[in-house]
Scaffold this motif. Structure first.
Motif, mmCIF file in Angstrom:
data_model
loop_
_atom_site.group_PDB
_atom_site.id
_atom_site.type_symbol
_atom_site.label_atom_id
_atom_site.label_comp_id
_atom_site.label_asym_id
_atom_site.label_seq_id
_atom_site.Cartn_x
_atom_site.Cartn_y
_atom_site.Cartn_z
ATOM 1 N N SER A 155 0.844 -1.191 0.000
ATOM 2 C CA SER A 155 0.000 0.000 0.000
ATOM 3 C C SER A 155 0.876 1.237 0.000
ATOM 4 O O SER A 155 1.912 1.280 0.672
ATOM 5 C CB SER A 155 -0.898 -0.003 1.249
ATOM 6 N N ALA A 212 0.413 5.631 0.080
ATOM 7 C CA ALA A 212 -0.494 6.770 0.230
ATOM 8 C C ALA A 212 0.124 7.985 -0.445
ATOM 9 O O ALA A 212 1.318 8.262 -0.291
ATOM 10 C CB ALA A 212 -0.743 7.046 1.707
ATOM 11 N N SER A 269 -8.917 -0.878 -10.320
ATOM 12 C CA SER A 269 -10.197 -0.208 -10.128
ATOM 13 C C SER A 269 -9.949 1.105 -9.407
ATOM 14 O O SER A 269 -9.052 1.206 -8.574
ATOM 15 C CB SER A 269 -11.164 -1.093 -9.318
ATOM 16 N N THR A 270 -10.713 2.117 -9.744
ATOM 17 C CA THR A 270 -10.617 3.398 -9.057
ATOM 18 C C THR A 270 -12.005 3.787 -8.566
ATOM 19 O O THR A 270 -13.020 3.414 -9.177
ATOM 20 C CB THR A 270 -10.092 4.516 -9.984
ATOM 21 N N LYS A 271 -12.036 4.480 -7.442
ATOM 22 C CA LYS A 271 -13.305 4.974 -6.906
ATOM 23 C C LYS A 271 -13.031 6.223 -6.119
ATOM 24 O O LYS A 271 -11.926 6.449 -5.630
ATOM 25 C CB LYS A 271 -13.965 3.921 -6.010
ATOM 26 N N LEU A 272 -14.023 7.053 -6.010
ATOM 27 C CA LEU A 272 -13.918 8.229 -5.171
ATOM 28 C C LEU A 272 -14.276 7.836 -3.756
ATOM 29 O O LEU A 272 -15.291 7.172 -3.532
ATOM 30 C CB LEU A 272 -14.840 9.345 -5.664
ATOM 31 N N ALA A 273 -13.453 8.228 -2.793
ATOM 32 C CA ALA A 273 -13.711 7.872 -1.388
ATOM 33 C C ALA A 273 -14.689 8.851 -0.768
ATOM 34 O O ALA A 273 -14.799 9.974 -1.128
ATOM 35 C CB ALA A 273 -12.406 7.861 -0.615
#
Length: 165
Positions: A26, A28, A161-165
């Motif tokens: 991971s 950030a 995959s992408t997503k808005l948090a």
């Protein structure tokens, strides 16, 4: 601890429980406040900075993302050469890797939808030193090409995959 010890320890851990082979990483990333392109990156207990050269709107305080991608490929190659040389018993005294990539800004800036935003061509040049015969180093190159994780990312489509948090 030697690389052969690491390889054997990992082999035994995976043999006793195949779930031990699954690892996750991971990273950030956050835009540095007050800047247009400077990104602070946190990886475990490490940090690094990402920026763009002035021609791309940055302040050139650090390498840009695509340069880090090339650096990731080159450094993964060096590490993978070390591991596979140990695994195959091929003596290796030096590994130098240079990675060059060509990117067409038409894709990044959206000037052309027919142009990929990523690299159109990446070239890896590897210099190996050691006392083994040339055919052993060719065997090593084939093993590294087959097992280098970052080379695999460059060569094969990876689900993302992408997503808005």
């Amino acid at each position: 601890m030697s690389l052969t010890d690491v390889i054997e320890g990992t082999r035994q851990a995976v043999k006793s429980d195949p779930h031990n082979a699954a690892v996750s990483f991971s990273v950030a990333n956050a835009l540095v406040p007050g800047t247009a392109t400077v990104v602070d990156v946190r990886v475990r207990n490490h940090s690094l900075t990402v920026d763009e050269p002035p021609a791309l709107g940055g302040t050139d305080t650090a390498a840009n993302p695509v340069e880090y991608a090339l650096a990731a490929l080159g450094s993964c190659q060096v590490v993978t050469y070390q591991f596979w040389a140990a695994r195959l018993g091929i003596p290796l005294t030096a590994v130098r890797v240079t990675v060059d990539g060509d990117l067409d800004l038409h894709g990044f800036f959206g000037f052309s939808h027919a142009t990929r935003p990523g690299f159109g061509d990446v070239r890896v040049s590897v210099a190996l030193e050691g006392p083994a015969a040339a055919d052993r180093y060719e065997e090593l190159r084939r093993a590294v090409d087959e097992h280098c994780p970052v080379l695999d990312l460059f060569r094969n489509e990876t689900p993302v995959s992408t997503k808005l948090a």
